[in-house]
Design an enzyme around this catalytic site. Structure first.
Site, PDB file in Angstrom:
ATOM      1  N   ASP A   1      48.161  49.039  35.674  1.00  0.00           N
ATOM      2  CA  ASP A   1      47.872  48.265  36.891  1.00  0.00           C
ATOM      3  C   ASP A   1      48.770  48.726  38.040  1.00  0.00           C
ATOM      4  O   ASP A   1      49.368  47.908  38.743  1.00  0.00           O
ATOM      5  CB  ASP A   1      48.056  46.772  36.623  1.00  0.00           C
ATOM      6  CG  ASP A   1      47.399  45.911  37.705  1.00  0.00           C
ATOM      7  OD1 ASP A   1      46.491  46.415  38.400  1.00  0.00           O
ATOM      8  OD2 ASP A   1      47.797  44.744  37.867  1.00  0.00           O
TER       9      ASP A   1
ATOM     10  N   PHE B   1      49.227  36.612  39.390  1.00  0.00           N
ATOM     11  CA  PHE B   1      49.279  35.625  38.321  1.00  0.00           C
ATOM     12  C   PHE B   1      50.022  34.355  38.738  1.00  0.00           C
ATOM     13  O   PHE B   1      50.259  33.488  37.920  1.00  0.00           O
ATOM     14  CB  PHE B   1      49.960  36.225  37.093  1.00  0.00           C
ATOM     15  CG  PHE B   1      49.218  37.391  36.518  1.00  0.00           C
ATOM     16  CD1 PHE B   1      47.903  37.253  36.126  1.00  0.00           C
ATOM     17  CD2 PHE B   1      49.823  38.623  36.388  1.00  0.00           C
ATOM     18  CE1 PHE B   1      47.195  38.317  35.599  1.00  0.00           C
ATOM     19  CE2 PHE B   1      49.126  39.700  35.861  1.00  0.00           C
ATOM     20  CZ  PHE B   1      47.813  39.553  35.468  1.00  0.00           C
TER      21      PHE B   1
END
Length: 655
Positions: A471, A357
């Site tokens: 995740d 990210f």
């Protein structure tokens, strides 16, 4: 004194005087693999004789094992009282246990019951001299410890020392107590005991297994005990085996009403003094925090649902669904100017790497702490919802195998997270680089595997609410200076509540290759989804192979297929990373492959829980079940040339 402070003071006093342990005994384990005996049968008659003999023998010994009957109908049984219990109290405890085992396990041919100070067990098959972990029951004191890492180390060392004394010192009768200093003012008290039908080696194995199991689930609590069919251990921060309780000090040898009154007065004075000290420290802390706010803003407002956008100093409008059931934690907010100063305005020289990210930078706070600063890029898929999700979740989670979030910054359009700094970076960087992977010898790899598992156990079972990470992968596991793993990146995590029912989402997030089939194909996720991801990581760690870059030109169509193929052909040793040269790791390696394949089975319900994973990994004597076909497995195929990419799943038809 305000009403709020008086309420807190009263609540604290009640908490000190309240015993926070789990529900009262008895605890029972009734086997479901045996047939029930019928009333007035020969088995019941023999069982009644066994109970009668136990009632008589308790006046002579705190332990007895016996066999009643002959031929094909026999009853094997034993009772064990804790070593500090008097014979009279042992008799009373066993008599209660006889009543409870009959009530809790009616007509059962195999059963065990634990009372506060004794246990009673019987079976239609001989169990003498054999350890059995099937009915192990961990119990914990529900009050947390403030320094879990140090506490866990002290407890483990204490229990290991006591276990060795108990197993190989016949004069102790396999019962030993002891203590160890935790701090200047705190002492850990421990007790271990085995049933006397065990050999010294079996006693030691039972206690070691019990130690691993209790510390894997309960090390964060200030006291715990493990009830096993063959051994028992307990630790507390008070001398429970000397008659002390958590609400009082160990009993004095002095007697008399006057000394009792003096003790009561002393306790009252101590409590009042402590309350005054708390009030003083609270005032001092308030002043210090007010001064500190020049660099870090600490909002004190509670979290509530809202749809508005938070300002740089207001988190009160956002919360994660379910988070209101967790204890509120204040979220430290860092000034953007402080972030700029500590990263040299996000200089490339400070850049540690590129996350999914956005970039991660190294910095040093004004107080000297080294930190990792995660800056979400403007094009990041992690929006404000995921960002707030990660912040509010991690601030509520405390475990030595979870990365610690120190605070965040939302200012001028920036979304920044400030973490503790992990000097060895992420696991994938070291594991998948041939030049650095050599640092990971077998001991380190095994410790990393167990550490990751314990972190997931905390998320699934030991935190206030069940949390699904969604995740898990090597790039989201960070390594500290001693190569201890810490799970990070909770942007995709979800609070699951108390149940373990599956949930469904239309938005599939995560990394293919680590995603469970039910999640990747149907959007269904649960704790079983995290178990699958862990299984893939485990296999990567022990083989040194990256599943997403697995070349299929000479092998099977995927990493899991290849592993399954060699396992089925009895060639699993070929999976071992060539850099692992220690001959002593072969048995643990094979156990890891077995456990990894159990975790990646196609049917989610066939996968073990993470608690069972740790037990299977740590117990060399435990027989492991055979795994079923892994997910995404197609069996043996002809060679093809397409590879798996890191962020997308490529599906091809064999030629």
């Amino acid at each position: 004194m305000s009403k709020t402070f008086r309420f807190i003071l009263l609540y604290s006093l009640l908490a000190v005087l309240h015993d926070p342990c789990d529900a009262d005994p008895p605890y029972s384990y009734c086997s479901n693999v045996t047939t029930n005996y019928t009333l007035s049968s020969l088995f019941q008659n023999n069982l009644n004789q066994l109970f009668s003999s136990f009632s008589s023998s308790t006046s002579l010994s705190i332990f007895n094992d016996s066999v009643i009957g002959n031929g094909t109908v026999r009853v094997y049984g034993l009772y064990l009282c804790l070593g500090f219990v008097t014979l009279d109290n042992c008799r009373k405890c066993v008599e209660v246990a006889i009543q409870d085992i009959t009530r809790l396990c009616p007509n059962n041919e195999q059963a065990v019951v634990w009372e506060e100070y004794c246990q009673l067990r019987y079976s239609n098959q001989s169990f003498f001299g054999h350890t059995d972990y099937a009915g192990n029951l961990p119990l914990m004191n529900k009050r947390n410890i403030s320094n879990p890492d140090q506490f866990s180390d002290v407890v483990r060392e204490l229990l290991n020392n006591l276990s060795s004394q108990s197993a190989f010192n016949s004069s102790t009768g396999m019962y030993v107590t002891g203590q160890a200093n935790l701090t200047v003012d705190e002492t850990v008290y421990g007790l271990v005991q085995c049933t006397k039908d065990l050999s010294g080696n079996d006693c030691l194995k039972c206690l070691q297994y019990a130690t691993d199991e209790i510390l894997s689930c309960c090390y964060f609590y200030r006291g715990a005990r493990l009830l096993s069919e063959s051994c028992y251990l307990r630790y507390e921060l008070y001398a429970f085996y000397e008659g002390a309780t958590e609400a009082s000090s160990p009993p004095s040898s002095s007697t008399g009403d006057q000394k009792q009154k003096t003790s009561t007065k002393t306790l009252i004075i101590s409590i009042i003094s402590a309350c005054v000290a708390v009030a003083f420290l609270s005032s001092a802390a308030y002043c210090l925090v007010s001064k500190w706010r020049k660099e870090i803003i600490v909002p004190g407002t509670p979290l509530h649902d809202s749809g508005s956008t938070p300002s740089s100093t207001d988190f009160s409008n956002y919360t994660v669904p379910g988070a209101e059931e967790m204890e509120p934690h204040e979220i430290p907010l860092f000034r953007l100017a402080t972030i700029h100063a500590t990263t040299d305005n996000f200089s490339d020289s400070k850049k540690l790497g590129q996350g999914g990210f956005g970039p991660v930078f190294k910095g040093t706070l004004p107080d000297g702490r080294e930190v990792a600063i995660k800056r979400l890029s403007s094009s990041s898929e992690q929006g404000l919802v995921e960002f707030m999700n990660e912040v509010q979740l991690i601030m509520r989670l405390q475990h030595k195998n979870l990365v610690k979030l120190l605070g965040c910054c939302i200012e001028d359009g920036e979304k920044i997270l400030v973490y503790e700094y992990m000097p060895n970076g992420s696991l994938d960087v070291i594991l998948f680089d041939p030049t650095t992977r050599a640092q990971l010898n077998w001991k380190r790899r095994f410790n990393i595997i167990v550490g990751i598992a314990r972190g997931i156990i905390y998320l699934h079972e030991d935190s206030r609410l069940r949390i699904i990470h969604r995740d898990l992968k090597p790039s989201n596991v960070l390594l500290d200076c001693e190569m201890n793993p810490k799970i990070s990146d909770f942007g995709m995590a979800r609070i699951f509540g108390e149940s373990n029912d599956e949930k469904n989402t239309a938005r599939i997030v995560g990394t293919y290759g680590y995603m469970a089939p039910e999640f990747a194909m149907e959007g269904v996720y649960s704790t079983h989804s995290d178990v699958f991801s862990f299984g893939v990581m485990l296999l990567e760690i022990v083989t040194g192979r990256m599943n997403s870059s697995f070349h299929r030109s000479k092998h099977a169509p995927s990493f899991l297929d290849y592993t399954w193929q060699l396992w089925n052909e009895g060639r699993e040793s070929e999976l071992m990373d060539p850099l692992l040269t220690e001959a002593t790791c072969s048995s643990e390696f094979l156990r890891c492959i077995n456990v990894g394949l159990l975790c990646v089975q196609e049917n989610a319900l066939d996968r073990p829980t993470m608690s069972n994973v740790v037990v299977m990994l740590r117990s060399e004597s435990l027989s492991l079940p055979q795994p079923q076909k892994p997910a995404f497995s197609t069996g043996r195929v002809t060679p093809i040339t397409v590879d798996f990419s890191v962020n997308m799943l490529t599906v091809t038809t064999p030629r």
